[in-house]
Design a protein around this motif. Structure first.
Motif, PDB file in Angstrom:
ATOM      1  N   MET A  88      17.479 111.346  30.861  1.00 25.36           N
ATOM      2  CA  MET A  88      16.908 110.164  31.511  1.00 25.36           C
ATOM      3  C   MET A  88      18.038 109.165  31.796  1.00 25.36           C
ATOM      4  SD  MET A  88      13.838 109.430  32.346  1.00 25.36           S
ATOM      5  CE  MET A  88      13.240 107.970  33.108  1.00 25.36           C
ATOM      6  N   PRO A  89      18.211 108.729  33.031  1.00 23.06           N
ATOM      7  CA  PRO A  89      19.288 107.767  33.326  1.00 23.06           C
ATOM      8  C   PRO A  89      18.959 106.376  32.803  1.00 23.06           C
ATOM      9  CG  PRO A  89      18.034 108.236  35.290  1.00 23.06           C
ATOM     10  CD  PRO A  89      17.521 109.164  34.237  1.00 23.06           C
ATOM     11  N   LYS A  90      20.008 105.587  32.644  1.00 21.16           N
ATOM     12  CA  LYS A  90      19.828 104.219  32.176  1.00 21.16           C
ATOM     13  C   LYS A  90      19.175 103.370  33.256  1.00 21.16           C
ATOM     14  CE  LYS A  90      24.176 103.843  30.122  1.00 21.16           C
ATOM     15  NZ  LYS A  90      25.284 102.983  29.761  1.00 21.16           N
ATOM     16  N   MET A  91      18.452 102.350  32.843  1.00 22.79           N
ATOM     17  CA  MET A  91      17.868 101.403  33.789  1.00 22.79           C
ATOM     18  C   MET A  91      18.965 100.457  34.267  1.00 22.79           C
ATOM     19  SD  MET A  91      14.654 102.053  34.143  1.00 22.79           S
ATOM     20  CE  MET A  91      13.994 100.554  34.818  1.00 22.79           C
ATOM     21  N   LYS A  92      19.010 100.205  35.562  1.00 19.65           N
ATOM     22  CA  LYS A  92      20.009  99.288  36.098  1.00 19.65           C
ATOM     23  C   LYS A  92      19.454  97.871  36.106  1.00 19.65           C
ATOM     24  CE  LYS A  92      22.746 102.255  39.047  1.00 19.65           C
ATOM     25  NZ  LYS A  92      23.342 102.394  40.387  1.00 19.65           N
ATOM     26  N   SER A  93      20.330  96.900  35.847  1.00 17.32           N
ATOM     27  CA  SER A  93      19.902  95.510  35.920  1.00 17.32           C
ATOM     28  C   SER A  93      19.922  95.058  37.375  1.00 17.32           C
ATOM     29  CB  SER A  93      20.820  94.634  35.082  1.00 17.32           C
ATOM     30  OG  SER A  93      22.146  94.799  35.492  1.00 17.32           O
ATOM     31  N   VAL A  94      19.110  94.044  37.669  1.00 16.25           N
ATOM     32  CA  VAL A  94      19.055  93.473  39.015  1.00 16.25           C
ATOM     33  C   VAL A  94      20.226  92.501  39.137  1.00 16.25           C
ATOM     34  CG1 VAL A  94      17.664  92.137  40.623  1.00 16.25           C
ATOM     35  CG2 VAL A  94      16.562  93.728  39.057  1.00 16.25           C
ATOM     36  N   LYS A  95      21.199  92.836  39.984  1.00 16.33           N
ATOM     37  CA  LYS A  95      22.434  92.057  40.038  1.00 16.33           C
ATOM     38  C   LYS A  95      22.198  90.625  40.515  1.00 16.33           C
ATOM     39  CE  LYS A  95      25.196  95.085  38.468  1.00 16.33           C
ATOM     40  NZ  LYS A  95      25.809  94.875  37.161  1.00 16.33           N
ATOM     41  N   GLY A  96      21.223  90.420  41.382  1.00 15.37           N
ATOM     42  CA  GLY A  96      20.905  89.060  41.820  1.00 15.37           C
ATOM     43  C   GLY A  96      20.400  88.205  40.671  1.00 15.37           C
ATOM     44  N   ALA A  97      19.630  88.804  39.770  1.00 16.13           N
ATOM     45  CA  ALA A  97      19.122  88.075  38.611  1.00 16.13           C
ATOM     46  C   ALA A  97      20.233  87.798  37.611  1.00 16.13           C
ATOM     47  CB  ALA A  97      18.000  88.867  37.946  1.00 16.13           C
ATOM     48  N   VAL A  98      21.156  88.753  37.462  1.00 17.30           N
ATOM     49  CA  VAL A  98      22.264  88.568  36.526  1.00 17.30           C
ATOM     50  C   VAL A  98      23.118  87.378  36.952  1.00 17.30           C
ATOM     51  CG1 VAL A  98      24.384  89.635  35.663  1.00 17.30           C
ATOM     52  CG2 VAL A  98      22.308  90.985  35.843  1.00 17.30           C
TER      53      VAL A  98
ATOM     54  N   ARG B  23      22.073  84.762  38.607  1.00 16.59           N
ATOM     55  CA  ARG B  23      21.322  83.501  38.650  1.00 16.59           C
ATOM     56  C   ARG B  23      20.882  82.987  37.295  1.00 16.59           C
ATOM     57  NH1 ARG B  23      20.294  85.978  43.444  1.00 16.59           N
ATOM     58  NH2 ARG B  23      20.050  84.636  45.266  1.00 16.59           N
ATOM     59  N   PHE B  24      20.742  83.850  36.299  1.00 20.01           N
ATOM     60  CA  PHE B  24      20.161  83.452  35.021  1.00 20.01           C
ATOM     61  C   PHE B  24      21.088  83.776  33.869  1.00 20.01           C
ATOM     62  CE2 PHE B  24      16.549  84.701  37.759  1.00 20.01           C
ATOM     63  CZ  PHE B  24      15.928  83.475  37.849  1.00 20.01           C
ATOM     64  N   LYS B  25      21.008  82.942  32.806  1.00 24.50           N
ATOM     65  CA  LYS B  25      21.725  83.192  31.560  1.00 24.50           C
ATOM     66  C   LYS B  25      20.735  83.008  30.408  1.00 24.50           C
ATOM     67  CE  LYS B  25      26.185  83.293  33.007  1.00 24.50           C
ATOM     68  NZ  LYS B  25      25.928  83.829  34.318  1.00 24.50           N
ATOM     69  N   VAL B  26      20.824  83.882  29.406  1.00 20.74           N
ATOM     70  CA  VAL B  26      19.956  83.766  28.240  1.00 20.74           C
ATOM     71  C   VAL B  26      20.690  82.972  27.176  1.00 20.74           C
ATOM     72  CG1 VAL B  26      18.656  85.014  26.488  1.00 20.74           C
ATOM     73  CG2 VAL B  26      18.856  85.950  28.783  1.00 20.74           C
ATOM     74  N   LYS B  27      20.048  81.903  26.686  1.00 17.94           N
ATOM     75  CA  LYS B  27      20.643  81.071  25.652  1.00 17.94           C
ATOM     76  C   LYS B  27      20.478  81.740  24.289  1.00 17.94           C
ATOM     77  CE  LYS B  27      19.461  76.715  25.943  1.00 17.94           C
ATOM     78  NZ  LYS B  27      18.768  75.453  26.231  1.00 17.94           N
ATOM     79  N   LYS B  28      21.163  81.187  23.273  1.00 19.53           N
ATOM     80  CA  LYS B  28      21.107  81.774  21.937  1.00 19.53           C
ATOM     81  C   LYS B  28      19.704  81.739  21.349  1.00 19.53           C
ATOM     82  CE  LYS B  28      25.827  81.156  20.431  1.00 19.53           C
ATOM     83  NZ  LYS B  28      26.720  80.540  19.441  1.00 19.53           N
TER      84      LYS B  28
ATOM     85  N   ASN C 149       9.801  88.723  32.374  1.00 22.48           N
ATOM     86  CA  ASN C 149      10.201  89.460  33.568  1.00 22.48           C
ATOM     87  C   ASN C 149      11.691  89.301  33.848  1.00 22.48           C
ATOM     88  OD1 ASN C 149       7.622  90.389  34.062  1.00 22.48           O
ATOM     89  ND2 ASN C 149       7.075  88.623  35.314  1.00 22.48           N
ATOM     90  N   ILE C 150      12.211  88.090  33.661  1.00 22.13           N
ATOM     91  CA  ILE C 150      13.617  87.846  33.943  1.00 22.13           C
ATOM     92  C   ILE C 150      14.496  88.586  32.938  1.00 22.13           C
ATOM     93  CG2 ILE C 150      15.394  86.064  33.967  1.00 22.13           C
ATOM     94  CD1 ILE C 150      13.260  84.228  35.212  1.00 22.13           C
ATOM     95  N   LYS C 151      14.110  88.574  31.667  1.00 28.73           N
ATOM     96  CA  LYS C 151      14.887  89.293  30.661  1.00 28.73           C
ATOM     97  C   LYS C 151      14.887  90.788  30.930  1.00 28.73           C
ATOM     98  CE  LYS C 151      14.411  85.981  26.911  1.00 28.73           C
ATOM     99  NZ  LYS C 151      13.784  85.699  25.618  1.00 28.73           N
ATOM    100  N   ALA C 152      13.787  91.318  31.477  1.00 23.72           N
ATOM    101  CA  ALA C 152      13.749  92.737  31.822  1.00 23.72           C
ATOM    102  C   ALA C 152      14.678  93.030  32.991  1.00 23.72           C
ATOM    103  CB  ALA C 152      12.320  93.139  32.175  1.00 23.72           C
ATOM    104  N   MET C 153      14.781  92.090  33.947  1.00 22.02           N
ATOM    105  CA  MET C 153      15.685  92.284  35.087  1.00 22.02           C
ATOM    106  C   MET C 153      17.140  92.227  34.656  1.00 22.02           C
ATOM    107  SD  MET C 153      14.112  90.403  38.398  1.00 22.02           S
ATOM    108  CE  MET C 153      13.510  88.882  37.719  1.00 22.02           C
ATOM    109  N   ILE C 154      17.443  91.361  33.681  1.00 22.91           N
ATOM    110  CA  ILE C 154      18.826  91.183  33.243  1.00 22.91           C
ATOM    111  C   ILE C 154      19.280  92.353  32.363  1.00 22.91           C
ATOM    112  CG2 ILE C 154      20.314  89.760  31.810  1.00 22.91           C
ATOM    113  CD1 ILE C 154      18.821  87.335  32.862  1.00 22.91           C
ATOM    114  N   ALA C 155      18.403  92.821  31.505  1.00 22.44           N
ATOM    115  CA  ALA C 155      18.789  93.872  30.551  1.00 22.44           C
ATOM    116  C   ALA C 155      19.021  95.212  31.212  1.00 22.44           C
ATOM    117  CB  ALA C 155      17.720  94.016  29.485  1.00 22.44           C
TER     118      ALA C 155
END
Length: 63
Positions: free
Chosen positions: A1-11, A13-18, A57-63
């Motif tokens: 099974m291949p890895k899931m790719k992150s959405v580069k546009g979301a990466v 635009r968004f940052k996850v804080k601590k 949803n955003i965390k799923a796009m970034i991961a």
């Protein structure tokens, strides 16, 4: 099974804080800022956070 790719546009635009919340940018900050009054421009400098309902949803796009 291949890895899931992150959405580069979301990466870009968004940052996850601590603490797990997601930071975002502000609209209307790119150019022609002279038409905006100073209070609006100051308000756009403050850090913004994504709404709670959109975080999953955003965390799923970034991961």
């Amino acid at each position: 099974m291949p890895k899931m790719k992150s959405v580069k546009g979301a990466v870009k635009r968004f940052k996850v804080k601590k603490n797990g919340t997601v930071k975002r940018g502000t609209a209307f900050r790119s150019h022609i800022l002279t038409k905006q009054d100073a209070a609006t421009r100051r308000g756009q400098n403050t850090p913004k956070v994504v709404a709670k309902v959109d975080e999953k949803n955003i965390k799923a796009m970034i991961a």
